[in-house]
Write a protein that holds these residues in place. Sequence first.
Motif, PDB file in Angstrom:
ATOM      1  N   ARG A   1       0.823  -1.005  -0.050  1.00  0.00           N
ATOM      2  CA  ARG A   1       0.211  -0.155  -0.188  1.00  0.00           C
ATOM      3  C   ARG A   1       0.809   0.970   0.326  1.00  0.00           C
ATOM      4  O   ARG A   1       2.425   1.360   0.623  1.00  0.00           O
ATOM      5  N   VAL A   2       0.913   2.266  -0.387  1.00  0.00           N
ATOM      6  CA  VAL A   2       1.041   3.659  -0.881  1.00  0.00           C
ATOM      7  C   VAL A   2       0.311   4.782   0.217  1.00  0.00           C
ATOM      8  O   VAL A   2      -0.969   5.034  -0.263  1.00  0.00           O
ATOM      9  N   TYR A   3       1.112   5.378   0.485  1.00  0.00           N
ATOM     10  CA  TYR A   3       0.998   6.681   1.741  1.00  0.00           C
ATOM     11  C   TYR A   3       1.438   7.876   0.880  1.00  0.00           C
ATOM     12  O   TYR A   3       2.209   8.044   0.566  1.00  0.00           O
ATOM     13  N   VAL A   4       0.274   8.971   1.226  1.00  0.00           N
ATOM     14  CA  VAL A   4       0.972  10.181   0.937  1.00  0.00           C
ATOM     15  C   VAL A   4       0.202  11.178   1.743  1.00  0.00           C
ATOM     16  O   VAL A   4      -0.819  11.198   1.824  1.00  0.00           O
ATOM     17  N   ALA A   5       1.318  11.748   2.129  1.00  0.00           N
ATOM     18  CA  ALA A   5       0.836  12.863   3.126  1.00  0.00           C
ATOM     19  C   ALA A   5       0.220  14.721   1.953  1.00  0.00           C
ATOM     20  O   ALA A   5       1.081  14.730   2.279  1.00  0.00           O
ATOM     21  N   CYS A   6      -1.017  14.692   2.090  1.00  0.00           N
ATOM     22  CA  CYS A   6      -1.280  16.500   1.880  1.00  0.00           C
ATOM     23  C   CYS A   6      -1.421  16.754   2.778  1.00  0.00           C
ATOM     24  O   CYS A   6      -1.530  16.706   3.429  1.00  0.00           O
ATOM     25  N   THR A   7      -0.182  18.454   2.704  1.00  0.00           N
ATOM     26  CA  THR A   7       0.251  18.533   4.617  1.00  0.00           C
ATOM     27  C   THR A   7      -0.484  19.922   4.939  1.00  0.00           C
ATOM     28  O   THR A   7      -1.393  19.855   5.826  1.00  0.00           O
ATOM     29  N   ASN A   8      -1.534  20.540   3.026  1.00  0.00           N
ATOM     30  CA  ASN A   8      -2.159  21.158   4.265  1.00  0.00           C
ATOM     31  C   ASN A   8      -2.478  22.312   2.998  1.00  0.00           C
ATOM     32  O   ASN A   8      -1.878  22.220   1.667  1.00  0.00           O
ATOM     33  N   ASN A   9      -3.960  23.112   2.516  1.00  0.00           N
ATOM     34  CA  ASN A   9      -4.108  24.018   1.155  1.00  0.00           C
ATOM     35  C   ASN A   9      -5.516  24.950   2.135  1.00  0.00           C
ATOM     36  O   ASN A   9      -6.954  23.934   1.790  1.00  0.00           O
ATOM     37  N   SER A  10      -5.312  25.611   2.255  1.00  0.00           N
ATOM     38  CA  SER A  10      -6.312  26.460   2.303  1.00  0.00           C
ATOM     39  C   SER A  10      -7.473  27.775   1.616  1.00  0.00           C
ATOM     40  O   SER A  10      -8.518  27.843   1.461  1.00  0.00           O
ATOM     41  N   ASP A  11      -7.064  27.090  -0.146  1.00  0.00           N
ATOM     42  CA  ASP A  11      -7.725  27.762  -0.776  1.00  0.00           C
ATOM     43  C   ASP A  11      -8.502  27.568  -1.741  1.00  0.00           C
ATOM     44  O   ASP A  11      -9.153  28.158  -2.811  1.00  0.00           O
TER      45      ASP A  11
END
Length: 685
Positions: free
Chosen positions: A490-500
């Motif tokens: 399995r592959v894990y992706v860290a999506c850190t943030n985005n407030s837009d």
Amino acid sequence: MDQKRLLPMIGHVRGKRSAVTCALKCDNQCLGETCNTTNNDYFRDIASSAVSRRTVLAGSAGAVALFGASRYEAAATPAPEAALAEARRGARKSPLNFNPISPVDHMVDEFNVPDGYTWKPVIKWGDPLFADSPKFDPNKQTAEAARKQFGYNNDYTEIQEIPGSNGRRAVMFCNHEYTNENIMFPTDMPIEQKRELGMINHGLTVVELERKNRNAPYDYVKGARLNRRIVIDDAYRMTGPAAGSDLLKTKADPSGTKVLGTLGNCSGGLTPWGTLLSGEENFHSYFRAEGTSAEEKRYGLTDKETVRGWEETDPRFDTRNEGFENEANRFGWIVEVDPFDPKSTPRKHTALGRFKHEGANVIIAEDRRVVAYSGDDEKFDYLYKFVSKRKYRAGDRRHNMRLLEEGDLYVAKFSGNSPATEIDGTGALPSDGEFDGTGRWMALVKDGKSMVKGMSVDEVLVYTRLAADKLGATKMDRCEDVEPSLKTGRVYVACTNNSDRAKPGKAGVDEANPRAINRDGHVVEIQELGSQTSTRFAWNLLLVCGDPATDENTYFAGFPREHVSPISCPDNLAFDSVGNLWISTDGAPDGIGYNDGLFKVTLDGRDRGRVDQFLSVPRDAETCGPIVRDKDQTVFVAVQHPGEDGTWEEPNSYFPDYNKTLPRPTVVQVYKAPAKGRGRGRKDA
């Protein structure tokens, strides 16, 4: 460095986020124009999600990694079925046991660890590497000395045991992302000297480590044979289909194959053949350009003074200069370094595409081809996958070191399986109780040919963002580290943030990016369908991060929210020996008001989704480069930019020495403490 160049983000960052970090690390990307202005389709196409993620994860063993042991070992490779069975038996039984620490307020200048553990610096910025290296003197820094000392802002870190040393000796690789001259050097130091020192403190370091036994902490070895510093004027060789392209040629390098230096290095990965991969991320902030072409705009290049002003010292950092128009094209690649050969030339691999690489991480597929995953760390950019043409050969290091030079490059497009009306921007779960769906890998380069109409192979690889735009790839919330589990595939992706996402003209929410204001980030879990080289996958959101005490729309894979540690802004990922996921954070002070830290996440069984905080780093710092050696009861982290918001005269942190001197980025080892050293935040002498 002129302090006024750091001011644009002041008043624009939320809460406790450092305006200095924004300026120095990414050139105020959040304040500037969004690089991706395409009108791609998003996750609302649910017709293609006939196969549910739950069905796939319940019964598929097709994408299990061939390497069932921790990291990459020379031991015999277990069959995929055996690796999966081992992972299931070992779930949650890591020998590294601890009671989670409580969150630490963002104003606290401490390094905190669980009861029963202690910590010790392995190596600090400025530590001498070679026999003739001078001792670090913060008041008398010189470029000559810096070439022989450990660089600044250590990020990605990897440690490999040296064969035959019985666990007593190891080689460590570390990259250095960026510099903060305002706290590194005396205020009255001449600007030209600051620029030269800043340049040298970027780059890469290889250093040998030594310890008395497996239960003892490491010390670095000054003057060891493998020690190496690679700096801004050292040569790198371009490889792959775009090497020698007209798009990479400059007056200084008419061959288009030799580049000096590496910039903005962030995360990375260990290859099965023992080399290290490092991602060139925010390279755009080092160049001044015309800023008018579609290519320049897509990569964030502008006609304005850079924050460091290197273009005033070295003409190649001003692409408006005749003969240097392509210099910025020579950055934004994956770099490969051989830590066991101090005389080897590092390589930049064009086959993996050019964008703001957080890093690259490799797994061996069932047919023994190499698969490398990489994220483009900018708001609304994409997730990528590379599959090598040639196959991995056990024990043939010379052959394997060419595997990343040729292969197929893909970009991800996701589909959610919930009605669009149920994704309302708050992060509330849809009616089926999960954010999940399927997706496909769309080929950018396949069998040596461009799959993008109107673009040649070298154009696709040099301007990968533009090529992915044309295919309608899915815009993500800043894909940072992307790590395949060597236990399960399995592959894990860290999506850190985005407030837009909710702003006018920006991409709206979708099932894999379900928050309109995503200050805390999330983690995506991917299961390839059929094999690791498949072009189809299932996905779900493992975590929707935040503080569950204040945000009811956090999600922890179904684990009770009241029993997890609050976590915000996932960045780097790692695994322990039994397959638990470990997450280091960057931006938690902005998201939830606590210092950044390192967290363990259980992935299987009844505790799936449980988050436990292991450590927290000091004021203004981020947690980078986690290495978890749970069999040795040991964890390593790179502590980057402590005291970022301070000044030379008034430091904001005294980490790691706490002796009223300037803060120093440091690689730290955390380990079981002897009885006299036990206690929260205790540091060994």
